[in-house]
Scaffold this motif. Structure first.
Motif, PDB file in Angstrom:
ATOM      1  N   THR A 115     -10.967   6.423   9.571  1.00  0.00           N
ATOM      2  CA  THR A 115      -9.709   6.829   8.844  1.00  0.00           C
ATOM      3  C   THR A 115      -8.854   5.283   8.610  1.00  0.00           C
ATOM      4  N   GLY A 116      -9.508   4.077   9.239  1.00  0.00           N
ATOM      5  CA  GLY A 116      -8.877   2.737   9.271  1.00  0.00           C
ATOM      6  C   GLY A 116      -8.989   2.132   7.884  1.00  0.00           C
ATOM      7  N   TRP A 117     -10.237   2.625   7.168  1.00  0.00           N
ATOM      8  CA  TRP A 117     -10.609   1.805   6.342  1.00  0.00           C
ATOM      9  C   TRP A 117      -9.632   1.494   5.410  1.00  0.00           C
ATOM     10  N   PRO A 118      -8.721   2.426   4.743  1.00  0.00           N
ATOM     11  CA  PRO A 118      -7.582   2.121   3.780  1.00  0.00           C
ATOM     12  C   PRO A 118      -6.521   0.755   4.370  1.00  0.00           C
ATOM     13  N   ARG A 119      -6.566   0.612   5.419  1.00  0.00           N
ATOM     14  CA  ARG A 119      -5.791  -0.371   5.962  1.00  0.00           C
ATOM     15  C   ARG A 119      -6.515  -1.875   5.745  1.00  0.00           C
ATOM     16  N   TRP A 120      -7.817  -1.978   5.465  1.00  0.00           N
ATOM     17  CA  TRP A 120      -8.330  -3.187   5.207  1.00  0.00           C
ATOM     18  C   TRP A 120      -9.013  -3.211   4.205  1.00  0.00           C
ATOM     19  N   PHE A 121      -9.621  -2.239   3.346  1.00  0.00           N
ATOM     20  CA  PHE A 121     -10.325  -2.207   2.168  1.00  0.00           C
ATOM     21  C   PHE A 121      -9.352  -1.538   0.939  1.00  0.00           C
ATOM     22  N   ARG A 122      -8.676  -2.447   0.256  1.00  0.00           N
ATOM     23  CA  ARG A 122      -7.821  -2.256  -0.580  1.00  0.00           C
ATOM     24  C   ARG A 122      -8.190  -1.014  -1.592  1.00  0.00           C
ATOM     25  N   ALA A 123      -9.404  -0.899  -2.016  1.00  0.00           N
ATOM     26  CA  ALA A 123      -9.918   0.014  -3.018  1.00  0.00           C
ATOM     27  C   ALA A 123      -9.944   1.416  -2.555  1.00  0.00           C
ATOM     28  N   VAL A 124      -9.842   1.499  -1.259  1.00  0.00           N
ATOM     29  CA  VAL A 124      -9.908   2.857  -0.466  1.00  0.00           C
ATOM     30  C   VAL A 124      -8.467   3.448  -0.283  1.00  0.00           C
TER      31      VAL A 124
END
Length: 160
Positions: free
Chosen positions: A42-51
């Motif tokens: 669930t943390g991916w959007p905090r570091w991968f801008r495309a997500v």
């Protein structure tokens, strides 16, 4: 409209008609990078801008991922080897022309940090392959920016 893709095995990472491979370094150790990839989905959007959204499904055996711009993926986790690799296959998507997709994140110690390699293995129609070729530089930039942002977040989390 969501479409089912051809189910492929982990060996597709080596045999796919189209393979894009990108690598970069991170100062964080492999265990921290692995946790961010595989355990904090669930943390991916905090570091991968495309997500824009990422969440585990099926008790962690799958993932739902949405990208900025409306692309959606339903995925199956194919490999979760702590500190070594994290791989997932796309089972369903709204991307036209895509027939099969497997992504793998490989981690290797590099001094006190980590060498991060992302392989994007795909099969698709001729227009899809042409578009993917045109997008190669942007995908590489997006990957490197994501790893850089993740590394900064991991460093901030380690700092008291």
């Amino acid at each position: 409209m969501a479409r089912r893709l051809r189910p492929v095995g982990i060996d597709f990472i080596e045999s796919a008609p189209v393979r894009l491979v990108f690598a970069t370094g991170a100062a964080a150790p492999p265990e921290a990078v692995y946790r961010a990839l595989a355990e904090d989905v669930t943390g991916w959007p905090r570091w991968f801008r495309a997500v824009s959204l990422a969440r585990p499904t099926h008790g962690g055996a799958g993932r739902e991922v949405r990208l900025v711009g409306g692309v959606r993926f339903q995925e199956t986790v194919m490999a979760a080897d702590p500190e070594l690799r994290y791989a997932y296959r796309v089972d369903e998507t709204n991307v036209p022309g895509l027939h099969a997709l497997l992504e793998e994140w490989r981690l290797a110690p590099a001094g006190t940090g980590t060498r991060v390699q992302w392989t994007f293995a795909a099969a698709g129609s001729a227009p899809f392959r042409l578009g993917l070729g045109a997008a190669r530089a942007g995908l590489g930039r997006s990957f490197r920016d994501a790893v850089k942002t993740l590394d900064r977040r991991l460093a901030a989390a380690r700092t008291p």
